[in-house]
Design an enzyme around this catalytic site. Structure first.
Site, PDB file in Angstrom:
ATOM      1  N   ASP A  35      35.665 -13.185 127.173  1.00 30.69           N
ATOM      2  CA  ASP A  35      35.487 -12.324 126.003  1.00 30.69           C
ATOM      3  C   ASP A  35      36.331 -11.065 126.174  1.00 30.69           C
ATOM      4  OD1 ASP A  35      33.157 -12.426 123.628  1.00 30.69           O
ATOM      5  OD2 ASP A  35      33.986 -10.420 123.970  1.00 30.69           O
ATOM      6  N   ASN A  37      36.894 -20.417 120.537  1.00 27.60           N
ATOM      7  CA  ASN A  37      35.912 -19.909 119.571  1.00 27.60           C
ATOM      8  C   ASN A  37      36.171 -18.479 119.105  1.00 27.60           C
ATOM      9  OD1 ASN A  37      32.946 -19.596 118.476  1.00 27.60           O
ATOM     10  ND2 ASN A  37      33.207 -17.981 120.021  1.00 27.60           N
ATOM     11  N   TYR A  45      41.716 -14.769 106.888  1.00 28.93           N
ATOM     12  CA  TYR A  45      40.691 -15.583 107.557  1.00 28.93           C
ATOM     13  C   TYR A  45      40.755 -17.031 107.056  1.00 28.93           C
ATOM     14  CZ  TYR A  45      36.159 -16.857 109.538  1.00 28.93           C
ATOM     15  OH  TYR A  45      35.161 -17.473 110.255  1.00 28.93           O
ATOM     16  N   LYS A  86      41.882 -20.359 109.244  1.00 28.60           N
ATOM     17  CA  LYS A  86      40.920 -21.438 109.524  1.00 28.60           C
ATOM     18  C   LYS A  86      41.423 -22.776 108.987  1.00 28.60           C
ATOM     19  CE  LYS A  86      37.984 -18.935 111.837  1.00 28.60           C
ATOM     20  NZ  LYS A  86      37.784 -19.145 113.279  1.00 28.60           N
ATOM     21  N   ILE A 111      26.746 -18.182 109.365  1.00 30.66           N
ATOM     22  CA  ILE A 111      25.823 -18.217 110.495  1.00 30.66           C
ATOM     23  C   ILE A 111      25.385 -16.775 110.793  1.00 30.66           C
ATOM     24  CG2 ILE A 111      25.556 -18.941 112.913  1.00 30.66           C
ATOM     25  CD1 ILE A 111      26.281 -21.285 111.011  1.00 30.66           C
ATOM     26  N   THR A 162      25.206 -14.086 112.784  1.00 28.09           N
ATOM     27  CA  THR A 162      25.760 -13.560 114.037  1.00 28.09           C
ATOM     28  C   THR A 162      26.187 -12.120 113.782  1.00 28.09           C
ATOM     29  OG1 THR A 162      28.084 -14.034 113.566  1.00 28.09           O
ATOM     30  CG2 THR A 162      26.811 -15.842 114.528  1.00 28.09           C
TER      31      THR A 162
HETATM   32  P1  NAI Z   1      30.889 -12.587 116.834  1.00 32.98           P
HETATM   33  O1  NAI Z   1      31.628 -11.392 116.338  1.00 32.98           O
HETATM   34  O2  NAI Z   1      29.407 -12.566 116.897  1.00 32.98           O
HETATM   35  O3  NAI Z   1      31.435 -12.995 118.271  1.00 32.98           O
HETATM   36  C1  NAI Z   1      32.813 -13.109 118.495  1.00 32.98           C
HETATM   37  C2  NAI Z   1      33.090 -12.799 119.944  1.00 32.98           C
HETATM   38  O4  NAI Z   1      34.498 -12.951 120.131  1.00 32.98           O
HETATM   39  C3  NAI Z   1      32.737 -11.353 120.329  1.00 32.98           C
HETATM   40  O5  NAI Z   1      32.021 -11.346 121.561  1.00 32.98           O
HETATM   41  C4  NAI Z   1      34.087 -10.671 120.475  1.00 32.98           C
HETATM   42  O6  NAI Z   1      34.106  -9.668 121.480  1.00 32.98           O
HETATM   43  C5  NAI Z   1      34.983 -11.845 120.853  1.00 32.98           C
HETATM   44  N1  NAI Z   1      36.362 -11.597 120.478  1.00 32.98           N
HETATM   45  C6  NAI Z   1      36.838 -11.065 119.324  1.00 32.98           C
HETATM   46  N2  NAI Z   1      38.157 -10.945 119.402  1.00 32.98           N
HETATM   47  C7  NAI Z   1      38.539 -11.412 120.614  1.00 32.98           C
HETATM   48  C8  NAI Z   1      39.774 -11.528 121.268  1.00 32.98           C
HETATM   49  N3  NAI Z   1      40.906 -11.113 120.698  1.00 32.98           N
HETATM   50  N4  NAI Z   1      39.779 -12.033 122.519  1.00 32.98           N
HETATM   51  C9  NAI Z   1      38.651 -12.436 123.117  1.00 32.98           C
HETATM   52  N5  NAI Z   1      37.445 -12.339 122.555  1.00 32.98           N
HETATM   53  C10 NAI Z   1      37.391 -11.829 121.309  1.00 32.98           C
HETATM   54  O7  NAI Z   1      31.415 -13.805 115.902  1.00 32.98           O
HETATM   55  P2  NAI Z   1      30.799 -15.242 115.579  1.00 32.98           P
HETATM   56  O8  NAI Z   1      30.206 -15.181 114.239  1.00 32.98           O
HETATM   57  O9  NAI Z   1      30.016 -15.747 116.715  1.00 32.98           O
HETATM   58  O10 NAI Z   1      32.153 -16.090 115.416  1.00 32.98           O
HETATM   59  C11 NAI Z   1      32.655 -16.926 116.430  1.00 32.98           C
HETATM   60  C12 NAI Z   1      33.636 -17.894 115.812  1.00 32.98           C
HETATM   61  O11 NAI Z   1      32.978 -18.673 114.809  1.00 32.98           O
HETATM   62  C13 NAI Z   1      34.819 -17.214 115.121  1.00 32.98           C
HETATM   63  O12 NAI Z   1      35.987 -17.979 115.322  1.00 32.98           O
HETATM   64  C14 NAI Z   1      34.419 -17.240 113.660  1.00 32.98           C
HETATM   65  O13 NAI Z   1      35.524 -17.219 112.803  1.00 32.98           O
HETATM   66  C15 NAI Z   1      33.704 -18.590 113.608  1.00 32.98           C
HETATM   67  N6  NAI Z   1      32.809 -18.737 112.480  1.00 32.98           N
HETATM   68  C16 NAI Z   1      31.764 -17.862 112.296  1.00 32.98           C
HETATM   69  C17 NAI Z   1      30.952 -18.019 111.196  1.00 32.98           C
HETATM   70  C18 NAI Z   1      29.797 -17.109 110.921  1.00 32.98           C
HETATM   71  O14 NAI Z   1      29.261 -17.180 109.809  1.00 32.98           O
HETATM   72  N7  NAI Z   1      29.362 -16.272 111.873  1.00 32.98           N
HETATM   73  C19 NAI Z   1      31.172 -19.078 110.216  1.00 32.98           C
HETATM   74  C20 NAI Z   1      32.286 -19.929 110.519  1.00 32.98           C
HETATM   75  C21 NAI Z   1      33.062 -19.750 111.615  1.00 32.98           C
END
Ligand code: NAI
Length: 251
Positions: free
Chosen positions: A39, A91, A157, A161, A190, A192
């Site tokens: 992360d 992810n 975004y 995707k 989701i 989050t």
């Molecule tokens: P989140 O913001 O809760 O967690 C994302 C994590 O990735 C954080 O810990 C952050 O520090 C880390 N991160 C961000 N940029 C980074 C980088 N450049 N290098 C390394 N780590 C990095 O986000 P969430 O919701 O858990 O999303 C995770 C994945 O799921 C993403 O790819 C998002 O696009 C995808 N997603 C999320 C949805 C949602 O509704 N939450 C829906 C569909 C896809």
């Protein structure tokens, strides 16, 4: 919850400090993988690593900005020290600016492309040769339901995707013969920090109503699908895009 046999291998999960990535890391560890929790945030990576080890699993933390092409070889090497790298979940992702396309800043657009798309390319370049050397493996790229439909105010975004889905299919065609499966997962909305940080309560309610389930999903529901896809139970599953969207895209 089903249990898959992910013993005797390491699993690399990016963006594993929060939300979906955290749930995936916990689930893969519960199924026996030694997990590299990567992360941008050192604190978040360490917290999740501690959670896994407290539950009896094996994990190590790594701090990395996935947009930096150089970090992926380091992540693969670090995971390889815990066991043969046979699982990777690309992810990490960001939402980007909420603006119509003509109002997006170029810097904002490029950062989303770097984190959500280019990082997956850099990740695959490092992960695939290691998996081929390990005798095969399975990769999940975290796309989104917005990898198949659009939504206003999120052009970078949505574009990244969609591109991740295409990259996934192509990589699967290229490396299936060498034992590497590559799939994309498309979560609906989701609960989050990514979503809760950027949307107000009224918008969240309106989004929930657009899912057939009438609610947002949980990170654990995405992790359950991901664990299946990287396990040997999914040995005939590659090159495809798997929605876990509560029926969002069914209408
Ligand atoms: P989140 O913001 O809760 O967690 C994302 C994590 O990735 C954080 O810990 C952050 O520090 C880390 N991160 C961000 N940029 C980074 C980088 N450049 N290098 C390394 N780590 C990095 O986000 P969430 O919701 O858990 O999303 C995770 C994945 O799921 C993403 O790819 C998002 O696009 C995808 N997603 C999320 C949805 C949602 O509704 N939450 C829906 C569909 C896809």
């Amino acid at each position: 919850m089903p249990t898959y046999d992910l013993a005797d291998r390491s699993a690399l999960v990016t963006g594993a400090g929060s939300g979906i990535g955290r749930a995936v890391a916990l689930e893969l560890a519960r199924n026996g993988a030694a997990v590299l929790v990567a992360d941008l945030s050192a604190d978040a990576a360490q917290r999740v690593t501690d959670e896994i080890t407290a539950a009896g699993g094996t994990a190590a933390a790594a701090v990395a900005d996935v947009a930096d092409p150089a970090v992926h070889a380091e992540l693969v090497a670090a995971a390889g020290r815990m066991g043969p790298l046979k699982v990777a979940v690309n992810n990490a992702g960001i939402g980007g600016e909420a603006a119509a396309v003509a109002d997006c800043s170029t810097e904002g657009w490029l950062r989303v492309v770097d984190v959500n798309l280019n990082a997956v390319f850099h990740g695959l370049k490092a992960q695939i040769p290691a998996m081929v050397a390990a005798g095969g493996g399975a990769i999940v790229n975290m796309a989104s339901v917005l990898g198949s439909v659009g939504i206003a105010q999120s052009s970078a975004y949505v574009a990244t995707k969609h591109a991740v889905v295409g990259l996934t299919k192509t990589a699967a065609l290229e490396y299936s013969a060498q034992g590497v499966r590559v799939n994309a997962v498309g979560p609906g909305f989701i609960s989050t920090p990514l979503v809760e940080r950027s949307l107000d309560a009224a918008t969240l309610d309106a989004l929930a109503a657009q899912h057939a389930t009438g609610r947002l999903g949980t990170s654990e529901e995405v992790a359950a699908l991901t664990a299946f896809l990287v396990s040997d139970a999914a040995s005939f599953v590659t090159g495809s895009y798997h929605l876990v969207d509560g029926g969002y895209s069914a209408h």
